[in-house]
Design an enzyme around this catalytic site. Structure first.
Site, PDB file in Angstrom:
ATOM      1  N   ASP A 276       7.287  13.544  -3.918  1.00  0.00           N
ATOM      2  CA  ASP A 276       7.610  12.130  -4.043  1.00  0.00           C
ATOM      3  C   ASP A 276       9.118  11.945  -4.260  1.00  0.00           C
ATOM      4  O   ASP A 276       9.757  11.090  -3.648  1.00  0.00           O
ATOM      5  CB  ASP A 276       6.810  11.557  -5.219  1.00  0.00           C
ATOM      6  CG  ASP A 276       7.061  10.087  -5.416  1.00  0.00           C
ATOM      7  OD1 ASP A 276       6.717   9.320  -4.486  1.00  0.00           O
ATOM      8  OD2 ASP A 276       7.618   9.701  -6.458  1.00  0.00           O
TER       9      ASP A 276
ATOM     10  N   LYS B 256      12.223  10.120  -1.871  1.00  0.00           N
ATOM     11  CA  LYS B 256      13.259   9.194  -2.327  1.00  0.00           C
ATOM     12  C   LYS B 256      14.647   9.697  -1.929  1.00  0.00           C
ATOM     13  O   LYS B 256      15.518   8.923  -1.542  1.00  0.00           O
ATOM     14  CB  LYS B 256      13.153   9.004  -3.842  1.00  0.00           C
ATOM     15  CG  LYS B 256      11.885   8.226  -4.200  1.00  0.00           C
ATOM     16  CD  LYS B 256      11.576   8.247  -5.676  1.00  0.00           C
ATOM     17  CE  LYS B 256      10.295   7.468  -5.940  1.00  0.00           C
ATOM     18  NZ  LYS B 256       9.757   7.681  -7.274  1.00  0.00           N
TER      19      LYS B 256
ATOM     20  N   THR C  41       0.851  -1.182   0.000  1.00  0.00           N
ATOM     21  CA  THR C  41       0.000   0.000   0.000  1.00  0.00           C
ATOM     22  C   THR C  41       0.892   1.238   0.000  1.00  0.00           C
ATOM     23  O   THR C  41       2.109   1.133   0.042  1.00  0.00           O
ATOM     24  CB  THR C  41      -0.871   0.071   1.267  1.00  0.00           C
ATOM     25  OG1 THR C  41      -0.031   0.400   2.384  1.00  0.00           O
ATOM     26  CG2 THR C  41      -1.564  -1.251   1.529  1.00  0.00           C
TER      27      THR C  41
ATOM     28  N   GLU D  18      -0.128  10.573 -11.599  1.00  0.00           N
ATOM     29  CA  GLU D  18      -1.086  10.282 -10.535  1.00  0.00           C
ATOM     30  C   GLU D  18      -2.423  10.877 -10.968  1.00  0.00           C
ATOM     31  O   GLU D  18      -2.460  11.774 -11.814  1.00  0.00           O
ATOM     32  CB  GLU D  18      -0.635  10.954  -9.224  1.00  0.00           C
ATOM     33  CG  GLU D  18       0.648  10.397  -8.635  1.00  0.00           C
ATOM     34  CD  GLU D  18       0.513   8.958  -8.181  1.00  0.00           C
ATOM     35  OE1 GLU D  18      -0.544   8.614  -7.598  1.00  0.00           O
ATOM     36  OE2 GLU D  18       1.433   8.168  -8.431  1.00  0.00           O
TER      37      GLU D  18
END
Ligand code: ADP
Ligand code: ASP
Ligand code: MG
Length: 817
Positions: A675, A679, A556, A664
């Site tokens: 996002d 990372k 998820t 998205e």
């Protein structure tokens, strides 16, 4: 010789099945020993108990029993035959009623009464089966074993009077000529000619006694399991059927609680070397377990050193201690003599060589008698202080591991105790017989099943057996399940990596499986059998005592699930995930995960299946120093700027990308750069930097003022901002450069995300489509950086990356214990 137990004789249909199995057996002459109909012996004993304690309910119990026996007869036999048998049963029930009435009046029942009453079930059962076979035209007779079998009470249970029994049986047989002889199990007469029994579960013993008297070729004990199993299947779901056992192994296993066969069954047939087969009435085509001399295992090849495990519950552990015992000969002799005189059978003995104490286990019911007997027998010794204490711990269990070949093989004890230690089971006492066929330990009864499962998996499960739970069977999760479906079989057979997906849970629903979910049709299974999701129950199911390792795979993107990792890992579960939320939560949380001592594998949080995290780790662990990591970490942004060549407006490219499903649902989630920032945080922390998400300087591509509102409004407003980006592109092109959206982090902790310009020859300028690319500048790779490049998004490569993490985990945990 065939013996059918109560589990095979539950109702009319099963009696028919038993008759069928008997007829199918090839031998021309067959003897059949039967137990009572399932549950009847218990019910008879309860009647006596009820009458004894003046509980008038026993009358109803008696009526119900009569009804059931009569219903059985009516269902199986034609009216005439049924009437005849029922009239005999009526007499029996009248007798039982009389005896129970007497018990009621007296308020007590002698042993003789219990023995008499509890034996009726076998008498009825034998006559019913006899009637059934006779009606089917078989040449059959039946024997009330009390007419032939004579036993004397003995210390180790009833002792067979072989001479008398052989004569009486031969005499009875001399006047009969039959193909099938049905014999009652369990019952016998004592030396005074009074009815008695061979003890609970004694029909197995009856079968081998009569097998010996008849010089039978083989004994087949038919029951409801496929054979003797490596442990009681009701306690250990993973238990497997054993092909072969020696008589001695079977005896030890039975003695230590493997209820499938009575421990004394082996003795009568050993001398004549008659093999015993344990077989399943409901699957007569199976060979079952062969119990014989050890030399002839059926399939050849080396027999495993450890055969099986069993537990005996309701044991009390007695410890007698005293300084006066040291070096004094005969203490043990006197002690066990006293116990023998009190009629106590000692299950296990252990004495440390200091001779300071003797410790032994007895049936809990006899604990009081034991205390009494030891006190009496050693009255003087206690008085004079040679013996100090006698301590009784109740509610213990014995766990035994059995195998002939354990002798002389080093490491069996280590594996056994190692497994118990890992499961956190406390061992109270240990004994190893000098035959080395058996190691027994005493544990608290509450730990017994856990201990049994742990020991069993310690020997039988590969250390690479993983109990796996998958959270979120969405795009990536479903792809992973499909990939696993194709490989698990091969991995198990060729690599001995046993991946057992034992649960799948979504938001609303979940499925659990005790063994393993059949992955070939997991989706239908989920459709059909899912129950309401319950994450705690799910996690408890995945982590068991009998699987060496538990793994949760979180597919998820949920914060709430990520917030659970620490708790899971701290209780011993490994976590694999593409979810970035846990590793980008606070540094404190991150440290908690790292300190848990479990594996947390998250290669797919950066660049999907590309080897980015692993490469970084390898560099660091081999002593390289990272100077800077820089890269294009977003497939979406990679695509947008690869396509942004000045011919079409940025907003148009964005719209196309959205339609192609590259963004998205709300493209701002990509354009904001957050996002990519996550990372960067993950990589920075991997480098050893102490950094929070807020420390990353992010240049968002979402124009000021458009951060809020619906995605549709945003898409409508974006074209108004095309000019600004077009201008930036123009400027870059004039300088012979391209625009790329990148993230970077340096060794001193500078973390940035945003749009940058690169020369046309730069590797970042030459990527395609949705590629990710990462450049590691290190001490070793300084002039010419290390580059990892390739598709960095999509369910296939992401699932593949998770799968690789799972195999990595199997390799990590699979190192020999
Ligand atoms: P029957 O009525 O046929 O004599 P039992 O109930 O006495 O049957 O014995 C069969 C049962 O023994 C099985 O159902 C199983 O639960 C239990 N059992 C205990 N230990 C073992 C073992 N090691 N292997 C197989 N069965 C076992
Ligand atoms: N019917 C007896 C019992 O229940 C004997 C047997 O089943 O072996 O103990
Ligand atoms: Mg039995």
């Amino acid at each position: 010789m065939h013996k059918f137990g109560g589990t095979s004789l539950g109702n009319a249909e099963r009696y028919r099945l038993v008759a069928e199995v008997i007829k199918q057996q090839p031998a021309p002459k067959k003897a059949v020993v039967v137990s009572a109909m399932g549950g009847v012996t218990n019910r008879l004993i309860e009647l006596v108990d009820g009458a004894q304690s003046r509980d008038s309910a026993y009358r109803r119990g008696l009526d119900a029993l009569k009804e059931d026996e009569f219903a059985l007869i009516d269902a199986l036999l034609a009216p005439e035959r049924a009437r005849a048998l029922e009239s005999r049963l009526k007499d029996d029930f009248r007798d039982i009623e009389d005896v129970l009435r007497a018990v009621w009046l007296l308020g007590t029942a002698s042993e003789t009464v219990v023995e008499l009453i509890s034996g009726y079930g076998e008498l009825w059962s034998a006559q019913v089966l006899h009637g059934l076979l006779a009606a089917q035209g078989q040449a059959v007779d039946w024997l009330d074993a009390r007419q032939a079998l004579r036993v004397a009470p003995g210390e180790m249970g009833p002792q067979i009077d072989w001479e008398y029994s052989a004569d009486a049986f031969a005499h009875w047989m001399s006047s009969r000529e039959v193909d099938i002889l049905v014999i009652t199990g369990f019952i016998a007469t004592n030396t005074e000619g009074i009815p008695t029994t061979l003890g609970r579960n004694g029909s197995d013993f009856s079968a081998s006694i009569f097998a010996s008297l008849l010089d039978a070729k083989s004994v087949h004990i038919w029951t409801d399991v496929d054979g003797v199993m490596s442990a009681n299947p009701r306690q250990v779901p993973d238990a497997h059927v054993l092909d072969a056992l020696s008589y001695k192994e079977a005896m030890e296993l039975a003695y230590f609680g493997a209820g499938v066969i009575h421990p004394r069954t082996m003795a009568p047939v050993v001398k004549k070397s008659i093999p015993i087969f344990i077989r399943n009435t409901f699957k007569p085509e199976l060979a079952g377990t062969r119990i014989h001399l050890v030399e002839d295992a059926p399939h050849g090849g080396p027999a495993p050193s450890v055969k099986g495990f069993a537990t005996v519950d309701e044991v009390a552990l007695v410890n007698v201690e005293g300084t006066g015992m040291i070096g004094v000969p005969g203490i043990a002799h006197r002690l066990f003599g006293a116990l023998r005189d009190a009629g106590v059978s000692v299950t296990m003995i252990s004495q440390a060589s200091s001779e300071h104490s003797i410790c032994f286990a007895v049936p809990q019911a006899q604990a009081e008698i034991v205390k009494e007997a030891v006190h009496q027998g050693f009255f003087a010794a206690f008085h004079q202080g040679q013996l100090q204490t006698i301590e009784v711990s109740e509610d213990c269990s014995i766990l035994a591991v059995v195998g002939d070949k354990m002798a002389g093989i080093a490491g069996v004890a280590a594996t056994f105790f190692g497994a118990l230690g890992k499961a956190g089971v406390n061992i109270r006492a240990i004994a190893q017989g000098s035959s080395e066929r058996n190691i027994s330990v005493v544990v608290d009864q509450k730990d017994a099943t856990r201990a049994l499962r742990a020991a069993h998996s310690g020997f039988y499960l590969s250390n690479q057996t993983l109990s796996v739970g998958i959270i979120g069977p969405g795009n990536v999760g479903a792809t992973l399940l499909n990939q696993l479906a194709e490989q698990v079989e091969r991995l198990r057979e060729r690599e001995h990596i046993d991946i057992r997906v034992r649960g799948i849970t979504g938001n609303q629903q979940m499925i659990l499986d005790e063994g393993r979910i059949s992955l070939a049709n997991w989706a239908e299974e989920f459709e059909r059998n899912a129950t309401d999701a319950d994450l705690d129950a799910f996690v408890n199911h995945i982590q068991t005592d009998y699987h060496p390792h538990a793994v949760l795979i979180d597919c998820t993107a949920s914060d709430a699930i990520a917030a659970k990792y620490a708790e899971w890992m701290e209780r011993g579960i490994h976590v694999i995930t593409p979810n970035k939320k846990a590793n980008t939560a606070s540094m404190d949380y991150y440290r908690r995960l790292k300190a848990s001592g479990r594996y947390h594998l998250y290669e797919t949080t950066v660049g999907a299946g590309l080897p980015i995290v692993q490469t970084l780790r390898d560099l660091i662990q081999t002593g390289d120093e990272i100077q800077q990591i820089e890269g294009i970490f977003s497939g979406t942004l990679s695509y947008l700027f690869n396509s942004f060549d000045g011919e079409r407006a940025f907003s148009q490219i964005l719209r196309e990308a959205k339609q192609l499903g590259y963004t998205e649902p709300d493209p701002r989630d990509d354009l904001s750069g957050s996002d990519v920032a996550r990372k960067i945080v993950i990589l920075a922390r991997e480098m050893g930097l102490c950094i929070e998400l807020a420390d990353v300087q992010v240049e968002s591509l979402v124009p000021g003022g458009l951060e809020h509102g619906s995605a549709a409004d945003f898409m409508a407003a974006v074209p108004a901002h095309d000019a600004a980006l077009a201008e930036r592109l123009q400027k870059a092109r004039q300088a012979g450069k391209v625009l790329r959206f990148v993230g970077s982090v340096t060794r001193d902790g500078q973390a940035t995300v945003g749009l940058r310009e690169y020369d046309l020859e730069h590797p970042f300028a030459r990527i395609q489509l949705t590629d990710n690319i990462v450049e590691f500048r290190t001490r070793r790779y300084s002039e010419n950086p290390l580059i990892v490049q390739g598709p960095g998004a999509g369910p296939d490569v992401t699932a593949g990356g998770i799968f690789a993490d799972l195999l990595r985990l199997a390799a990590y945990v699979g190192a020999p214990l």
